[in-house]
Design a protein around this motif. Structure first.
Motif, PDB file in Angstrom:
ATOM      1  N   LYS A  43       0.780  -1.278  -0.212  1.00  0.00           N
ATOM      2  CA  LYS A  43      -0.017  -0.023   0.091  1.00  0.00           C
ATOM      3  C   LYS A  43       0.916   1.304   0.120  1.00  0.00           C
ATOM      4  O   LYS A  43       0.447   2.134  -0.505  1.00  0.00           O
ATOM      5  CB  LYS A  43      -0.976   0.080   1.367  1.00  0.00           C
ATOM      6  CG  LYS A  43      -0.155   0.195   2.690  1.00  0.00           C
ATOM      7  CD  LYS A  43      -1.341   0.358   3.602  1.00  0.00           C
ATOM      8  CE  LYS A  43      -0.743   0.817   5.072  1.00  0.00           C
ATOM      9  NZ  LYS A  43      -1.790   1.019   6.092  1.00  0.00           N
ATOM     10  N   THR A  85      -7.630  -1.275  -2.461  1.00  0.00           N
ATOM     11  CA  THR A  85      -6.520  -0.630  -1.600  1.00  0.00           C
ATOM     12  C   THR A  85      -6.418  -1.262  -0.107  1.00  0.00           C
ATOM     13  O   THR A  85      -7.768  -1.584   0.521  1.00  0.00           O
ATOM     14  CB  THR A  85      -6.357   0.833  -1.576  1.00  0.00           C
ATOM     15  OG1 THR A  85      -7.469   1.424  -1.190  1.00  0.00           O
ATOM     16  CG2 THR A  85      -6.039   1.414  -2.907  1.00  0.00           C
ATOM     17  N   PHE A  86      -5.291  -1.203   0.441  1.00  0.00           N
ATOM     18  CA  PHE A  86      -5.364  -1.680   1.859  1.00  0.00           C
ATOM     19  C   PHE A  86      -6.051  -2.760   2.067  1.00  0.00           C
ATOM     20  O   PHE A  86      -6.795  -3.111   3.024  1.00  0.00           O
ATOM     21  CB  PHE A  86      -6.294  -0.560   2.631  1.00  0.00           C
ATOM     22  CG  PHE A  86      -5.642   0.948   2.364  1.00  0.00           C
ATOM     23  CD1 PHE A  86      -4.336   1.189   2.530  1.00  0.00           C
ATOM     24  CD2 PHE A  86      -6.549   1.909   2.125  1.00  0.00           C
ATOM     25  CE1 PHE A  86      -3.916   2.576   2.217  1.00  0.00           C
ATOM     26  CE2 PHE A  86      -6.270   3.245   1.739  1.00  0.00           C
ATOM     27  CZ  PHE A  86      -4.859   3.457   1.748  1.00  0.00           C
ATOM     28  N   ARG A 113     -11.133  -5.037   2.509  1.00  0.00           N
ATOM     29  CA  ARG A 113     -10.397  -3.883   2.658  1.00  0.00           C
ATOM     30  C   ARG A 113     -10.598  -3.041   4.387  1.00  0.00           C
ATOM     31  O   ARG A 113     -11.576  -2.960   4.580  1.00  0.00           O
ATOM     32  CB  ARG A 113     -10.226  -2.951   1.751  1.00  0.00           C
ATOM     33  CG  ARG A 113     -11.350  -2.150   1.250  1.00  0.00           C
ATOM     34  CD  ARG A 113     -11.288  -1.332   0.095  1.00  0.00           C
ATOM     35  NE  ARG A 113     -10.470  -0.165   0.351  1.00  0.00           N
ATOM     36  CZ  ARG A 113     -10.645   0.927   0.514  1.00  0.00           C
ATOM     37  NH1 ARG A 113     -11.748   1.326   0.986  1.00  0.00           N
ATOM     38  NH2 ARG A 113      -9.530   1.652   0.549  1.00  0.00           N
ATOM     39  N   GLU A 114      -9.527  -2.624   4.818  1.00  0.00           N
ATOM     40  CA  GLU A 114      -9.721  -1.888   5.985  1.00  0.00           C
ATOM     41  C   GLU A 114      -9.807  -0.390   5.830  1.00  0.00           C
ATOM     42  O   GLU A 114      -9.065   0.271   5.087  1.00  0.00           O
ATOM     43  CB  GLU A 114      -8.329  -2.071   6.760  1.00  0.00           C
ATOM     44  CG  GLU A 114      -8.027  -3.608   7.302  1.00  0.00           C
ATOM     45  CD  GLU A 114      -6.902  -3.597   8.084  1.00  0.00           C
ATOM     46  OE1 GLU A 114      -6.127  -2.814   8.371  1.00  0.00           O
ATOM     47  OE2 GLU A 114      -6.575  -4.802   8.583  1.00  0.00           O
ATOM     48  N   VAL A 115     -10.939   0.129   6.143  1.00  0.00           N
ATOM     49  CA  VAL A 115     -11.500   1.409   6.338  1.00  0.00           C
ATOM     50  C   VAL A 115     -11.423   2.228   7.666  1.00  0.00           C
ATOM     51  O   VAL A 115     -11.562   1.137   8.641  1.00  0.00           O
ATOM     52  CB  VAL A 115     -12.432   1.830   5.475  1.00  0.00           C
ATOM     53  CG1 VAL A 115     -12.597   1.408   4.230  1.00  0.00           C
ATOM     54  CG2 VAL A 115     -13.750   1.019   6.160  1.00  0.00           C
ATOM     55  N   ASP A 116     -11.526   3.354   7.900  1.00  0.00           N
ATOM     56  CA  ASP A 116     -11.568   4.044   9.383  1.00  0.00           C
ATOM     57  C   ASP A 116     -12.736   3.426  10.131  1.00  0.00           C
ATOM     58  O   ASP A 116     -12.503   3.324  11.227  1.00  0.00           O
ATOM     59  CB  ASP A 116     -11.925   5.453   9.088  1.00  0.00           C
ATOM     60  CG  ASP A 116     -10.537   6.205   8.440  1.00  0.00           C
ATOM     61  OD1 ASP A 116      -9.334   5.597   8.532  1.00  0.00           O
ATOM     62  OD2 ASP A 116     -10.713   7.365   7.965  1.00  0.00           O
ATOM     63  N   GLU A 148     -14.325  -3.001   4.662  1.00  0.00           N
ATOM     64  CA  GLU A 148     -15.117  -2.847   3.498  1.00  0.00           C
ATOM     65  C   GLU A 148     -14.909  -4.266   2.635  1.00  0.00           C
ATOM     66  O   GLU A 148     -13.793  -4.428   2.218  1.00  0.00           O
ATOM     67  CB  GLU A 148     -14.887  -1.731   2.684  1.00  0.00           C
ATOM     68  CG  GLU A 148     -15.673  -1.426   1.662  1.00  0.00           C
ATOM     69  CD  GLU A 148     -15.582  -0.047   0.910  1.00  0.00           C
ATOM     70  OE1 GLU A 148     -16.282   0.904   0.274  1.00  0.00           O
ATOM     71  OE2 GLU A 148     -14.190   0.270   0.650  1.00  0.00           O
ATOM     72  N   ASP A 170      -2.178  -4.469   3.033  1.00  0.00           N
ATOM     73  CA  ASP A 170      -2.046  -3.936   4.370  1.00  0.00           C
ATOM     74  C   ASP A 170      -1.408  -4.762   5.131  1.00  0.00           C
ATOM     75  O   ASP A 170      -1.413  -5.934   4.699  1.00  0.00           O
ATOM     76  CB  ASP A 170      -3.503  -3.565   4.879  1.00  0.00           C
ATOM     77  CG  ASP A 170      -3.456  -2.342   5.508  1.00  0.00           C
ATOM     78  OD1 ASP A 170      -2.444  -2.045   6.261  1.00  0.00           O
ATOM     79  OD2 ASP A 170      -4.385  -1.446   5.715  1.00  0.00           O
TER      80      ASP A 170
END
Length: 249
Positions: free
Chosen positions: A117, A141-142, A157-160, A164, A177
């Motif tokens: 990333k 991404t991530f 994927r990792e989000v805040d 997701e 990630d």
């Protein structure tokens, strides 16, 4: 399915970097260099896809100086089948790297491209996204989990706010990630095998790409030295210091 993984030669994460005396950049003379940790994760992910029979070939690509061959050898020891070095002494910025990778991808025609990333030297985190835009491919991404089913990739994927899940039609770009996997320890037998695997060297001109930088670094400075803390005898003294010294109340 052919998979390309991009790897970068960076200052080892255990090394405390030093700024050059003229503040033009970071001093990498006589400093241990290694593969970018996020790229190790990407190479491990590609290798696991090959081990499960989902990928037929894993190609490691690196852009940079001739010593980047050492980084490619590490990728080959992890499990990549062959390497491609785009050799140049020019300072490479994310857009230039994305253009070079696009030229390699146009030639190799992979179904999946996995990148870290970000790189720990500049922390730009831009190459994967720029590459997806240049290719007009879907991107995730991530990534903390990748599942391939036919011509579809399901990526968590990792989000805040949590996680997701995206479904991508291959060919696609994925950036990794930390929690995607734990890269394997490279054993001596695999290091010896990697020495026999081919590495092709090309120049940016061979790919029709001008890698000249578009941004200029004005200066690089070290962060200010952190001041030592102080012990106060009571709450009243603490409040007084917050008012008079810190000026936060």
């Amino acid at each position: 399915m052919k998979v390309i993984t991009a790897v970068k030669r960076v200052v080892d994460y255990n090394v405390k970097v030093r700024v050059k005396s003229d503040q033009s950049g970071v001093d990498i003379g006589n400093v241990k260099m290694s593969m970018n940790p996020f790229d190790e994760i990407a190479t491990e992910a590609a290798t696991r896809l090959k081990e499960t029979g989902q990928a037929t070939e894993v190609i490691a690509v690196s852009c940079g100086v001739a010593q980047s061959q050492e980084t490619l050898r590490t990728a080959l020891a992890i499990g990549a089948d062959r390497g491609i070095l785009v050799e140049t002494d020019v300072e490479l910025q994310p857009l230039a790297v994305a253009k070079l990778l696009k030229a390699v991808i146009d030639r190799e025609q992979p179904q999946l491209v996995i990148l870290g990333k970000q790189a720990i030297d500049d922390d730009a985190g831009q190459t994967g996204q720029l590459l997806a835009a240049l290719l007009d491919w879907p991107q995730a991404t991530f990534a903390s989990h990748i599942d391939i089913n036919g011509d579809t990739a399901t990526v968590t994927r990792e989000v805040d706010g949590g996680l997701e899940v995206l479904s991508l039609r291959l060919p696609a770009i994925v950036t990794t990630d930390l929690r995607l996997n734990e890269p394997r320890y490279v054993t001596l037998p695999n290091i010896m095998k990697a020495k026999k695997k081919p590495i092709e060297t090309v120049k940016p001109a061979d790919l029709g790409v001008d890698p000249a930088p578009r941004l200029k670094t004005l200066k690089v400075v070290e962060p200010p030295v952190r001041q030592a803390g102080a012990i106060v005898p009571d709450v009243a003294a603490l409040v007084a210091k917050l008012k008079s010294e810190a000026k936060v109340i």
